[in-house]
Structures are given as structure tokens and as C-alpha cells.
Design a protein around this motif. Structure first.
Motif, PDB file in Angstrom:
ATOM      1  N   PHE A  87     -37.521  20.343   0.980  1.00  0.00           N
ATOM      2  CA  PHE A  87     -37.043  20.131  -0.048  1.00  0.00           C
ATOM      3  C   PHE A  87     -36.421  18.782  -0.327  1.00  0.00           C
ATOM      4  O   PHE A  87     -36.254  18.149   0.751  1.00  0.00           O
ATOM      5  CB  PHE A  87     -35.986  21.364  -0.388  1.00  0.00           C
ATOM      6  CG  PHE A  87     -34.889  21.213   0.816  1.00  0.00           C
ATOM      7  CD1 PHE A  87     -33.800  20.599   0.678  1.00  0.00           C
ATOM      8  CD2 PHE A  87     -35.125  22.055   1.887  1.00  0.00           C
ATOM      9  CE1 PHE A  87     -32.880  20.643   1.614  1.00  0.00           C
ATOM     10  CE2 PHE A  87     -34.319  22.267   3.058  1.00  0.00           C
ATOM     11  CZ  PHE A  87     -33.044  21.466   2.876  1.00  0.00           C
TER      12      PHE A  87
ATOM     13  N   LYS B 130     -31.106  29.502   5.949  1.00  0.00           N
ATOM     14  CA  LYS B 130     -31.544  29.709   4.557  1.00  0.00           C
ATOM     15  C   LYS B 130     -30.737  28.684   3.662  1.00  0.00           C
ATOM     16  O   LYS B 130     -29.591  28.200   4.244  1.00  0.00           O
ATOM     17  CB  LYS B 130     -31.323  31.225   3.989  1.00  0.00           C
ATOM     18  CG  LYS B 130     -32.299  32.171   4.768  1.00  0.00           C
ATOM     19  CD  LYS B 130     -32.013  33.570   4.041  1.00  0.00           C
ATOM     20  CE  LYS B 130     -32.936  34.689   4.692  1.00  0.00           C
ATOM     21  NZ  LYS B 130     -32.404  36.024   3.992  1.00  0.00           N
TER      22      LYS B 130
ATOM     23  N   CYS C  98     -27.767  26.453   9.271  1.00  0.00           N
ATOM     24  CA  CYS C  98     -29.009  25.923   9.200  1.00  0.00           C
ATOM     25  C   CYS C  98     -29.343  24.728  10.119  1.00  0.00           C
ATOM     26  O   CYS C  98     -28.468  23.983  10.058  1.00  0.00           O
ATOM     27  CB  CYS C  98     -29.349  25.636   7.492  1.00  0.00           C
ATOM     28  SG  CYS C  98     -29.324  26.682   6.382  1.00  0.00           S
TER      29      CYS C  98
ATOM     30  N   ASP D  66     -28.996  27.730  -0.187  1.00  0.00           N
ATOM     31  CA  ASP D  66     -28.977  28.083  -1.762  1.00  0.00           C
ATOM     32  C   ASP D  66     -28.953  27.054  -2.511  1.00  0.00           C
ATOM     33  O   ASP D  66     -28.550  25.699  -2.221  1.00  0.00           O
ATOM     34  CB  ASP D  66     -27.414  28.551  -1.799  1.00  0.00           C
ATOM     35  CG  ASP D  66     -27.215  29.936  -0.985  1.00  0.00           C
ATOM     36  OD1 ASP D  66     -28.057  30.681  -0.772  1.00  0.00           O
ATOM     37  OD2 ASP D  66     -26.070  30.291  -0.615  1.00  0.00           O
TER      38      ASP D  66
ATOM     39  N   LEU E 245     -39.900  24.928   5.338  1.00  0.00           N
ATOM     40  CA  LEU E 245     -39.639  24.714   4.075  1.00  0.00           C
ATOM     41  C   LEU E 245     -39.295  23.426   3.722  1.00  0.00           C
ATOM     42  O   LEU E 245     -38.291  22.912   4.526  1.00  0.00           O
ATOM     43  CB  LEU E 245     -38.499  25.658   3.488  1.00  0.00           C
ATOM     44  CG  LEU E 245     -38.018  25.758   1.988  1.00  0.00           C
ATOM     45  CD1 LEU E 245     -39.068  26.003   0.956  1.00  0.00           C
ATOM     46  CD2 LEU E 245     -36.790  26.405   1.827  1.00  0.00           C
TER      47      LEU E 245
ATOM     48  N   SER F 259     -26.736  28.604   3.356  1.00  0.00           N
ATOM     49  CA  SER F 259     -26.318  29.836   2.785  1.00  0.00           C
ATOM     50  C   SER F 259     -25.274  30.336   3.576  1.00  0.00           C
ATOM     51  O   SER F 259     -25.020  29.855   5.018  1.00  0.00           O
ATOM     52  CB  SER F 259     -27.516  30.773   2.898  1.00  0.00           C
ATOM     53  OG  SER F 259     -28.389  30.637   2.024  1.00  0.00           O
TER      54      SER F 259
ATOM     55  N   ALA G 282     -30.795  30.349  -6.658  1.00  0.00           N
ATOM     56  CA  ALA G 282     -32.009  30.812  -5.735  1.00  0.00           C
ATOM     57  C   ALA G 282     -31.544  30.704  -4.239  1.00  0.00           C
ATOM     58  O   ALA G 282     -30.765  29.749  -3.936  1.00  0.00           O
ATOM     59  CB  ALA G 282     -33.072  30.436  -5.979  1.00  0.00           C
ATOM     60  N   THR G 283     -31.941  31.635  -3.392  1.00  0.00           N
ATOM     61  CA  THR G 283     -31.848  31.332  -2.115  1.00  0.00           C
ATOM     62  C   THR G 283     -33.168  31.302  -1.586  1.00  0.00           C
ATOM     63  O   THR G 283     -34.138  32.184  -1.946  1.00  0.00           O
ATOM     64  CB  THR G 283     -31.116  32.562  -1.244  1.00  0.00           C
ATOM     65  OG1 THR G 283     -29.647  32.618  -1.739  1.00  0.00           O
ATOM     66  CG2 THR G 283     -31.153  32.370   0.088  1.00  0.00           C
ATOM     67  N   ARG G 284     -33.311  30.390  -0.744  1.00  0.00           N
ATOM     68  CA  ARG G 284     -34.677  30.012  -0.076  1.00  0.00           C
ATOM     69  C   ARG G 284     -34.713  30.109   1.441  1.00  0.00           C
ATOM     70  O   ARG G 284     -33.720  29.411   1.895  1.00  0.00           O
ATOM     71  CB  ARG G 284     -35.364  28.942  -0.673  1.00  0.00           C
ATOM     72  CG  ARG G 284     -35.708  28.880  -2.171  1.00  0.00           C
ATOM     73  CD  ARG G 284     -36.520  27.930  -2.586  1.00  0.00           C
ATOM     74  NE  ARG G 284     -36.741  28.191  -4.168  1.00  0.00           N
ATOM     75  CZ  ARG G 284     -37.335  27.301  -4.846  1.00  0.00           C
ATOM     76  NH1 ARG G 284     -37.763  26.155  -4.401  1.00  0.00           N
ATOM     77  NH2 ARG G 284     -37.677  27.482  -6.178  1.00  0.00           N
ATOM     78  N   GLY G 285     -35.568  30.292   2.253  1.00  0.00           N
ATOM     79  CA  GLY G 285     -35.614  30.270   3.700  1.00  0.00           C
ATOM     80  C   GLY G 285     -37.274  30.394   3.927  1.00  0.00           C
ATOM     81  O   GLY G 285     -38.340  30.434   3.083  1.00  0.00           O
ATOM     82  N   GLY G 286     -37.436  30.148   5.274  1.00  0.00           N
ATOM     83  CA  GLY G 286     -38.790  30.152   5.872  1.00  0.00           C
ATOM     84  C   GLY G 286     -39.170  28.912   6.584  1.00  0.00           C
ATOM     85  O   GLY G 286     -38.851  27.803   6.204  1.00  0.00           O
TER      86      GLY G 286
END
Length: 248
Positions: A80, A60, A103, A62, A78, A98, A71-75
Motif C-alpha cells: 500500500f 492488519k 504490524c 485499518d 499486502l 489495527s 476497511a481493515t486489510r491484511g495478508g
């Protein structure tokens, strides 16, 4: 990496690059480099020139803006940092691994991308339009917080994205018709008729009353690119009026 390549290609085709041809996606994913980031390690730094895109395989991230956690995002898949592929923009946020785990990322460098994309002119234009639309929607979602996603998408397709270099103007006091300008990125100055200057912070706008039809005539201010220049989103009255008719 060779073992993961089919998975990476599948993620690319299902995610951010889903609108593009198999040949184009296969070429991009074959150029990506695998990187492991440790908990808390910075991936992209706020204010630095954007030189790469990241695609998450596991873990994930940050997101921090002006040093504050957002925010924290994952998947799986993903993506960016996509603005790096089409512009010389600086990062608008810090992205870091995170704290709970490592990661694993695929990194696509801008220089590598530019060397190959000329072979795919149609895909280049499609990607440029996609990135601009995606970034515009992010800014509009924040500015029109709470509004329906379809309303945001409609506006994003009908607004204009302006790059304003240092010292140049997006509009001049007393000239033309006032419209809504939202600062998507960079440094923008508002110069009033009395000569006073103030900042237009990122994510904020000026001219909303005019865009809503509540004020007519030219602006009472000039908008000037600051020392780093800026990217503004311009929305006319006609666009917002049409959006309100469709999404009352």
C-alpha cells in the motif's frame, strides 16, 4: 532482517512487483527497512505528502478516509502507498495499525527508490504504468460500484489520467466535446457559465451523460485545479461505448 530477506524477496516477486525482473525486485527489497507499528499507531497520514511504500509482513491495517473507518486489510505481502514511488501526491487516506495486534512492515522510501530506479529504465516505466493503472482501477471501482471487474479493467486501460495544477483548467465551458471527468485526488472546482463555483469532491464525477452518449456538445462548465491541484480521470464516449459492447 537478514533472516527475513529471502521471505521479503519472495513476497515482492509474488505480489505487487510480480511483473518485474528478479534483479529489480532484489534491489528494491534490499533497500526496505523493517518497522514495527503498535496497535492504533498511524503509518501514513491523510493529506501528508507520500514519501514511502509499505509492504505488510504480519498484522492488519485499518484504512480511514476523512477520519471515518473504511476497511481493515491484511495478508502476507499486502502492498500500500505505492503512489509515493511515482508522484508528489498527498495521501488520500490514513492507514494505521489495527487494534488487535502489532504490524511488522517493510518500508521503501521514495528517495531511496529514485536513487536506484534510474539504473532500470524499463522497469521504471513498467512500474509507473502499473501504479497508475492500479490507482485508476481503485477509483473506477468505487465510481462504477457493482460493475464487473473486467469492465473496470477495460476502462482503466483506455482512460486518461490528468494532473491539473492550481488555477489551470481540464476543460473550458463552451469548448470542445464534453467527457466524463472523475476526481481521483486533490481539489477540483466546477465553474458554471454564470460564474458560480462548486467543489468536485474526490471520487465523484461530472459529464457522465455525455460519456454515455446522452448529451452532445461542449461542456456547460469549466474544471479548474484547486489550491492543491488535482488528478482527474478522463473517460471518452468511445471508451464506455466499447466497454458496453464487450460487457453488455
Amino acid at each position: 532482517r537478514r533472516t527475513l530477506l529471502p521471505c521479503i524477496r519472495a513476497m515482492g516477486k509474488a505480489g505487487f512487483f510480480s511483473r518485474h525482473s528478479d534483479d529489480f525486485v532484489n534491489k528494491l527489497t534490499s533497500m526496505m527497512q523493517l518497522r514495527v507499528f503498535r496497535p492504533g499507531e498511524v503509518i501514513f497520514k491523510d493529506g501528508a505528502y507520500a514519501k514511502a511504500l509499505g509492504m505488510l509482513i504480519c498484522g492488519k491495517i485499518d484504512i480511514l478516509v476523512n477520519g471515518k473507518y473504511v476497511a481493515t486489510r491484511g495478508g502476507l505481502g499486502l502492498t500500500f502507498g505505492e503512489s509515493a514511488l511515482i508522484s508528489d501526491a498527498r495521501r488520500t487516506a490514513t492507514v494505521q495499525c489495527s487494534a488487535d495486534q502489532d504490524c511488522l512492515l517493510c518500508i521503501l522510501g521514495k528517495d531511496q527508490f529514485l536513487e536506484e530506479v534510474e539504473r532500470f529504465p524499463e522497469e521504471k516505466k513498467r512500474l509507473s504504468d502499473h501504479v497508475k493503472s492500479h490507482l485508476t482501477q481503485l477509483t473506477l471501482t468505487d465510481y462504477f460500484r457493482g460493475c464487473d471487474g473486467s469492465f473496470i479493467h477495460f476502462l482503466a486501460a483506455r482512460c486518461e489520467v490528468l494532473r491539473v495544477p492550481w488555477g489551470q483548467t481540464a476543460c473550458r465551458a463552451g469548448e470542445g466535446i464534453e467527457v466524463l471527468h472523475i476526481n481521483h485526488q486533490g481539489s477540483c472546482k466546477i465553474q458554471r457559465r454564470d460564474g458560480n463555483m462548486e467543489d468536485l469532491p474526490k471520487g465523484t464525477g461530472i459529464g457522465l451523460h455525455a460519456a454515455l452518449g446522452l448529451r452532445l456538445g461542449p461542456p456547460e462548465y469549466s474544471l479548474i485545479g484547486g489550491w492543491r491541484g488535482c488528478i482527474l480521470i478522463r473517460i471518452m464516449y468511445e471508451a464506455i461505448s466499447a466497454a458496453f459492447k464487450l460487457f453488455p
